[in-house]
Design a protein around this motif. Structure first.
Motif, PDB file in Angstrom:
ATOM      1  N   LEU A   1       7.217  -2.350 -15.380  1.00  0.00           N
ATOM      2  CA  LEU A   1       8.305  -2.039 -14.490  1.00  0.00           C
ATOM      3  C   LEU A   1       8.074  -2.761 -13.182  1.00  0.00           C
ATOM      4  O   LEU A   1       6.877  -2.759 -12.742  1.00  0.00           O
ATOM      5  CB  LEU A   1       8.250  -0.320 -14.372  1.00  0.00           C
ATOM      6  N   ILE A   2       9.052  -3.277 -12.501  1.00  0.00           N
ATOM      7  CA  ILE A   2       8.776  -4.043 -11.311  1.00  0.00           C
ATOM      8  C   ILE A   2       9.499  -3.325 -10.282  1.00  0.00           C
ATOM      9  O   ILE A   2      10.798  -3.368 -10.530  1.00  0.00           O
ATOM     10  CB  ILE A   2       9.143  -5.641 -11.518  1.00  0.00           C
ATOM     11  N   LEU A   3       9.157  -3.189  -9.357  1.00  0.00           N
ATOM     12  CA  LEU A   3       9.836  -2.505  -8.080  1.00  0.00           C
ATOM     13  C   LEU A   3       9.520  -3.391  -6.939  1.00  0.00           C
ATOM     14  O   LEU A   3       8.630  -3.605  -6.555  1.00  0.00           O
ATOM     15  CB  LEU A   3       9.502  -1.115  -7.800  1.00  0.00           C
TER      16      LEU A   3
ATOM     17  N   TYR B   1      15.749  -3.266   2.857  1.00  0.00           N
ATOM     18  CA  TYR B   1      14.836  -2.240   2.624  1.00  0.00           C
ATOM     19  C   TYR B   1      13.698  -2.562   2.185  1.00  0.00           C
ATOM     20  O   TYR B   1      13.534  -3.512   1.537  1.00  0.00           O
ATOM     21  CB  TYR B   1      15.452  -1.059   1.551  1.00  0.00           C
ATOM     22  N   SER B   2      12.619  -1.829   2.589  1.00  0.00           N
ATOM     23  CA  SER B   2      11.106  -2.104   2.186  1.00  0.00           C
ATOM     24  C   SER B   2      10.933  -1.633   0.709  1.00  0.00           C
ATOM     25  O   SER B   2      11.733  -0.651   0.030  1.00  0.00           O
ATOM     26  CB  SER B   2       9.985  -1.626   2.907  1.00  0.00           C
TER      27      SER B   2
ATOM     28  N   ILE C   1       0.776  -1.130  -0.139  1.00  0.00           N
ATOM     29  CA  ILE C   1       0.170   0.034   0.094  1.00  0.00           C
ATOM     30  C   ILE C   1       0.993   1.259  -0.014  1.00  0.00           C
ATOM     31  O   ILE C   1       0.562   2.239  -0.957  1.00  0.00           O
ATOM     32  CB  ILE C   1      -1.008   0.037   0.942  1.00  0.00           C
ATOM     33  N   ASP C   2       1.787   1.360   0.815  1.00  0.00           N
ATOM     34  CA  ASP C   2       2.818   2.203   0.969  1.00  0.00           C
ATOM     35  C   ASP C   2       3.533   2.651  -0.522  1.00  0.00           C
ATOM     36  O   ASP C   2       3.817   3.501  -0.860  1.00  0.00           O
ATOM     37  CB  ASP C   2       3.783   1.944   1.960  1.00  0.00           C
ATOM     38  N   SER C   3       3.973   1.348  -1.068  1.00  0.00           N
ATOM     39  CA  SER C   3       4.521   1.626  -2.484  1.00  0.00           C
ATOM     40  C   SER C   3       3.938   2.217  -3.481  1.00  0.00           C
ATOM     41  O   SER C   3       4.252   3.106  -4.279  1.00  0.00           O
ATOM     42  CB  SER C   3       5.117   0.274  -2.702  1.00  0.00           C
ATOM     43  N   ALA C   4       2.590   1.638  -3.501  1.00  0.00           N
ATOM     44  CA  ALA C   4       1.497   2.148  -4.612  1.00  0.00           C
ATOM     45  C   ALA C   4       1.500   3.714  -4.227  1.00  0.00           C
ATOM     46  O   ALA C   4       1.438   4.446  -5.392  1.00  0.00           O
ATOM     47  CB  ALA C   4       0.309   1.403  -4.370  1.00  0.00           C
ATOM     48  N   LYS C   5       0.948   4.001  -2.997  1.00  0.00           N
ATOM     49  CA  LYS C   5       0.837   5.500  -2.812  1.00  0.00           C
ATOM     50  C   LYS C   5       1.901   6.427  -3.172  1.00  0.00           C
ATOM     51  O   LYS C   5       1.754   7.460  -3.958  1.00  0.00           O
ATOM     52  CB  LYS C   5       0.771   5.592  -1.310  1.00  0.00           C
ATOM     53  N   VAL C   6       3.126   5.718  -2.890  1.00  0.00           N
ATOM     54  CA  VAL C   6       4.060   6.667  -3.383  1.00  0.00           C
ATOM     55  C   VAL C   6       4.568   6.623  -4.970  1.00  0.00           C
ATOM     56  O   VAL C   6       4.668   7.704  -5.427  1.00  0.00           O
ATOM     57  CB  VAL C   6       5.635   6.329  -2.781  1.00  0.00           C
ATOM     58  N   ALA C   7       4.459   5.417  -5.519  1.00  0.00           N
ATOM     59  CA  ALA C   7       4.563   5.531  -6.789  1.00  0.00           C
ATOM     60  C   ALA C   7       3.567   6.158  -7.564  1.00  0.00           C
ATOM     61  O   ALA C   7       3.747   6.768  -8.622  1.00  0.00           O
ATOM     62  CB  ALA C   7       4.756   4.044  -7.364  1.00  0.00           C
ATOM     63  N   ASN C   8       2.331   6.169  -7.251  1.00  0.00           N
ATOM     64  CA  ASN C   8       1.174   6.657  -7.997  1.00  0.00           C
ATOM     65  C   ASN C   8       1.228   8.205  -8.195  1.00  0.00           C
ATOM     66  O   ASN C   8       0.568   8.837  -8.887  1.00  0.00           O
ATOM     67  CB  ASN C   8      -0.025   6.016  -7.429  1.00  0.00           C
ATOM     68  N   LYS C   9       1.845   8.709  -6.739  1.00  0.00           N
ATOM     69  CA  LYS C   9       2.033  10.290  -6.628  1.00  0.00           C
ATOM     70  C   LYS C   9       2.606  10.587  -7.977  1.00  0.00           C
ATOM     71  O   LYS C   9       2.418  11.802  -8.570  1.00  0.00           O
ATOM     72  CB  LYS C   9       2.957  10.499  -5.661  1.00  0.00           C
TER      73      LYS C   9
ATOM     74  N   CYS D   1      10.553   2.638  -3.432  1.00  0.00           N
ATOM     75  CA  CYS D   1       9.888   3.803  -4.090  1.00  0.00           C
ATOM     76  C   CYS D   1      10.018   5.175  -3.880  1.00  0.00           C
ATOM     77  O   CYS D   1      10.063   6.084  -4.610  1.00  0.00           O
ATOM     78  CB  CYS D   1       8.224   3.517  -3.949  1.00  0.00           C
ATOM     79  N   TYR D   2      10.123   5.490  -2.579  1.00  0.00           N
ATOM     80  CA  TYR D   2      10.369   6.876  -2.157  1.00  0.00           C
ATOM     81  C   TYR D   2      11.856   7.226  -2.504  1.00  0.00           C
ATOM     82  O   TYR D   2      11.857   8.458  -2.917  1.00  0.00           O
ATOM     83  CB  TYR D   2      10.372   6.988  -0.646  1.00  0.00           C
ATOM     84  N   ALA D   3      12.576   6.447  -2.396  1.00  0.00           N
ATOM     85  CA  ALA D   3      13.994   6.721  -2.852  1.00  0.00           C
ATOM     86  C   ALA D   3      14.083   7.152  -4.247  1.00  0.00           C
ATOM     87  O   ALA D   3      14.723   7.989  -5.068  1.00  0.00           O
ATOM     88  CB  ALA D   3      14.993   5.740  -2.553  1.00  0.00           C
ATOM     89  N   LEU D   4      13.320   6.625  -5.076  1.00  0.00           N
ATOM     90  CA  LEU D   4      13.304   6.481  -6.633  1.00  0.00           C
ATOM     91  C   LEU D   4      12.649   7.826  -7.095  1.00  0.00           C
ATOM     92  O   LEU D   4      12.940   8.432  -7.921  1.00  0.00           O
ATOM     93  CB  LEU D   4      13.015   5.193  -7.231  1.00  0.00           C
ATOM     94  N   PHE D   5      11.355   7.966  -6.684  1.00  0.00           N
ATOM     95  CA  PHE D   5      10.328   8.850  -7.077  1.00  0.00           C
ATOM     96  C   PHE D   5      10.284  10.281  -6.315  1.00  0.00           C
ATOM     97  O   PHE D   5       9.839  11.080  -6.752  1.00  0.00           O
ATOM     98  CB  PHE D   5       8.761   8.199  -7.040  1.00  0.00           C
ATOM     99  N   ASN D   6      10.952  10.535  -5.238  1.00  0.00           N
ATOM    100  CA  ASN D   6      10.821  11.829  -4.553  1.00  0.00           C
ATOM    101  C   ASN D   6      11.717  12.634  -5.403  1.00  0.00           C
ATOM    102  O   ASN D   6      11.480  13.864  -5.137  1.00  0.00           O
ATOM    103  CB  ASN D   6      11.335  11.581  -3.000  1.00  0.00           C
ATOM    104  N   LYS D   7      12.514  12.271  -6.166  1.00  0.00           N
ATOM    105  CA  LYS D   7      13.397  13.516  -6.946  1.00  0.00           C
ATOM    106  C   LYS D   7      12.470  13.779  -8.130  1.00  0.00           C
ATOM    107  O   LYS D   7      12.886  14.775  -8.699  1.00  0.00           O
ATOM    108  CB  LYS D   7      14.792  12.615  -7.408  1.00  0.00           C
ATOM    109  N   ILE D   8      11.731  12.849  -8.496  1.00  0.00           N
ATOM    110  CA  ILE D   8      10.963  13.286  -9.635  1.00  0.00           C
ATOM    111  C   ILE D   8       9.634  14.321  -9.551  1.00  0.00           C
ATOM    112  O   ILE D   8       9.611  15.041  -9.963  1.00  0.00           O
ATOM    113  CB  ILE D   8      10.396  12.042 -10.467  1.00  0.00           C
TER     114      ILE D   8
END
Length: 166
Positions: free
Chosen positions: A128-130, A152-153, A66-74, A158-165
Protein backbone atom coordinates in the motif's frame (compact mmCIF):
# COMPACT_ATOMS: atom_id res chain seq x y z
CA UNK A 1 -16.82 15.44 9.37
CA UNK A 2 -14.55 17.33 7.01
CA UNK A 3 -14.18 15.83 3.57
CA UNK A 4 -11.25 16.24 1.22
CA UNK A 5 -10.86 15.45 -2.42
CA UNK A 6 -8.35 12.72 -3.20
CA UNK A 7 -7.19 11.81 -6.69
CA UNK A 8 -6.50 8.12 -7.05
CA UNK A 9 -5.71 5.82 -9.90
CA UNK A 10 -6.89 2.26 -9.58
CA UNK A 11 -6.73 -0.83 -11.73
CA UNK A 12 -10.05 -1.01 -13.61
CA UNK A 13 -10.28 -4.79 -13.26
CA UNK A 14 -9.74 -4.58 -9.50
CA UNK A 15 -12.24 -1.75 -9.19
CA UNK A 16 -14.86 -3.81 -11.01
CA UNK A 17 -14.10 -6.78 -8.74
CA UNK A 18 -14.53 -4.52 -5.71
CA UNK A 19 -17.86 -3.20 -7.03
CA UNK A 20 -19.07 -6.74 -7.60
CA UNK A 21 -17.79 -7.99 -4.25
CA UNK A 22 -19.36 -5.13 -2.35
CA UNK A 23 -22.61 -5.38 -4.28
CA UNK A 24 -22.37 -1.78 -5.39
CA UNK A 25 -23.47 -1.07 -8.92
CA UNK A 26 -23.35 2.67 -9.29
CA UNK A 27 -23.36 5.10 -6.42
CA UNK A 28 -20.54 7.40 -5.44
CA UNK A 29 -17.00 6.32 -6.10
CA UNK A 30 -16.00 7.83 -2.75
CA UNK A 31 -18.40 5.42 -1.02
CA UNK A 32 -16.87 2.54 -2.92
CA UNK A 33 -13.36 3.75 -2.12
CA UNK A 34 -14.10 4.02 1.60
CA UNK A 35 -15.55 0.51 1.53
CA UNK A 36 -12.55 -0.73 -0.46
CA UNK A 37 -10.11 0.78 2.03
CA UNK A 38 -12.14 -0.61 4.93
CA UNK A 39 -12.06 -4.02 3.24
CA UNK A 40 -8.26 -3.77 2.91
CA UNK A 41 -7.91 -2.96 6.61
CA UNK A 42 -10.37 -5.71 7.56
CA UNK A 43 -8.48 -8.28 5.51
CA UNK A 44 -5.30 -7.37 7.38
CA UNK A 45 -7.12 -7.70 10.71
CA UNK A 46 -8.63 -11.07 9.76
CA UNK A 47 -5.36 -12.47 8.49
CA UNK A 48 -3.43 -11.33 11.54
CA UNK A 49 -5.08 -14.11 13.48
CA UNK A 50 -4.93 -16.68 10.67
CA UNK A 51 -1.52 -16.43 9.09
CA UNK A 52 0.45 -14.21 11.44
CA UNK A 53 0.64 -11.37 8.93
CA UNK A 54 3.66 -9.14 9.41
CA UNK A 55 3.15 -5.51 8.51
CA UNK A 56 5.96 -3.06 7.83
CA UNK A 57 5.21 0.65 7.80
CA UNK A 58 7.93 2.60 6.05
CA UNK A 59 7.86 6.37 5.90
CA UNK A 60 9.99 9.38 5.04
CA UNK A 61 12.14 11.00 7.73
CA UNK A 62 10.65 14.49 7.29
CA UNK A 63 7.76 15.91 9.38
CA UNK A 64 5.13 14.88 6.83
CA UNK A 65 6.50 11.33 6.86
CA UNK A 66 6.50 11.18 10.65
CA UNK A 67 2.95 12.56 10.79
CA UNK A 68 1.77 10.13 8.10
CA UNK A 69 3.30 7.15 9.87
CA UNK A 70 1.81 8.17 13.22
CA UNK A 71 -1.70 8.36 11.76
CA UNK A 72 -1.42 5.17 9.67
CA UNK A 73 0.12 3.17 12.48
CA UNK A 74 -2.76 4.03 14.78
CA UNK A 75 -4.90 1.79 12.54
CA UNK A 76 -2.31 -0.63 11.18
CA UNK A 77 -0.30 -1.33 14.33
CA UNK A 78 2.70 -2.35 12.24
CA UNK A 79 5.14 -5.02 13.37
CA UNK A 80 8.01 -3.01 11.89
CA UNK A 81 8.15 0.79 11.71
CA UNK A 82 11.01 2.40 9.76
CA UNK A 83 11.79 5.96 8.79
CA UNK A 84 13.98 6.15 5.70
CA UNK A 85 15.41 8.53 3.15
CA UNK A 86 14.92 7.97 -0.57
CA UNK A 87 18.38 6.44 -0.91
CA UNK A 88 17.28 3.69 1.53
CA UNK A 89 14.65 2.36 -0.90
CA UNK A 90 17.01 -0.32 -2.18
CA UNK A 91 17.86 -4.04 -2.16
CA UNK A 92 19.08 -3.89 1.44
CA UNK A 93 15.62 -2.83 2.56
CA UNK A 94 14.06 -5.60 0.48
CA UNK A 95 16.39 -8.16 2.08
CA UNK A 96 15.54 -6.87 5.56
CA UNK A 97 11.79 -7.08 4.93
CA UNK A 98 12.12 -10.56 3.49
CA UNK A 99 14.26 -11.70 6.43
CA UNK A 100 11.65 -10.33 8.84
CA UNK A 101 8.97 -12.30 6.92
CA UNK A 102 6.96 -9.16 6.19
CA UNK A 103 4.02 -9.78 3.87
CA UNK A 104 2.30 -6.37 3.98
CA UNK A 105 4.30 -3.20 3.27
CA UNK A 106 2.84 0.27 3.70
CA UNK A 107 4.77 3.25 2.39
CA UNK A 108 3.80 6.78 3.44
CA UNK A 109 5.22 10.02 2.07
CA UNK A 110 7.79 8.28 -0.14
CA UNK A 111 8.19 8.92 -3.85
CA UNK A 112 9.09 5.54 -5.28
CA UNK A 113 10.71 5.66 -8.71
CA UNK A 114 12.23 2.21 -9.21
CA UNK A 115 9.88 -0.33 -10.79
CA UNK A 116 12.34 -3.12 -9.98
CA UNK A 117 12.07 -2.24 -6.28
CA UNK A 118 8.29 -2.63 -6.38
CA UNK A 119 8.46 -5.87 -8.42
CA UNK A 120 10.89 -7.44 -5.92
CA UNK A 121 8.64 -6.51 -2.99
CA UNK A 122 5.59 -7.90 -4.78
CA UNK A 123 7.28 -11.32 -4.86
CA UNK A 124 6.61 -11.72 -1.12
CA UNK A 125 4.34 -8.88 0.01
CA UNK A 126 1.23 -6.85 -0.72
CA UNK A 127 1.95 -3.13 -0.88
CA UNK A 128 0.00 0.00 0.00
CA UNK A 129 1.55 3.31 -1.10
CA UNK A 130 0.10 6.54 0.32
CA UNK A 131 1.78 9.62 -1.08
CA UNK A 132 1.33 13.15 -2.41
CA UNK A 133 4.24 13.40 -4.88
CA UNK A 134 3.82 13.22 -8.65
CA UNK A 135 4.50 9.60 -9.40
CA UNK A 136 3.93 6.70 -11.72
CA UNK A 137 0.72 4.74 -11.20
CA UNK A 138 1.89 1.71 -9.19
CA UNK A 139 -1.48 -0.05 -8.95
CA UNK A 140 -1.36 -3.78 -9.70
CA UNK A 141 -2.70 -7.07 -8.38
CA UNK A 142 -0.43 -6.73 -5.31
CA UNK A 143 -0.01 -2.95 -4.99
CA UNK A 144 -2.54 -0.27 -4.11
CA UNK A 145 -1.35 3.28 -4.79
CA UNK A 146 -3.27 6.26 -3.41
CA UNK A 147 -2.11 9.80 -4.21
CA UNK A 148 -3.42 12.91 -2.49
CA UNK A 149 -4.74 15.74 -4.59
CA UNK A 150 -2.22 18.47 -5.29
CA UNK A 151 -1.72 20.75 -2.32
CA UNK A 152 -2.43 18.20 0.40
CA UNK A 153 0.24 16.62 2.54
CA UNK A 154 0.52 12.89 2.97
CA UNK A 155 -0.25 13.31 6.67
CA UNK A 156 -3.58 14.87 5.79
CA UNK A 157 -4.27 12.10 3.26
CA UNK A 158 -3.62 9.47 5.95
CA UNK A 159 -5.86 11.30 8.40
CA UNK A 160 -8.67 11.59 5.86
CA UNK A 161 -8.43 7.87 5.04
CA UNK A 162 -7.90 6.36 8.47
CA UNK A 163 -9.90 8.55 10.84
CA UNK A 164 -13.10 6.78 9.80
CA UNK A 165 -11.67 3.35 10.57
CA UNK A 166 -10.21 3.91 14.02
Amino acid sequence: MKKIRVNITVDEKLLNKAKEKLGMFGGKLSTLFNAYLSDFIKSIDEKLGEKKEKIALISHTDLDGIDSAKVANKVMDANLLKFVNYIDLNNELIKELKKEKVNKVIFTDLLIKDEGFIKELEKFAHILILDHHLSKDWNSEKTVFIKAESGYSCGYLCYALFNKIE
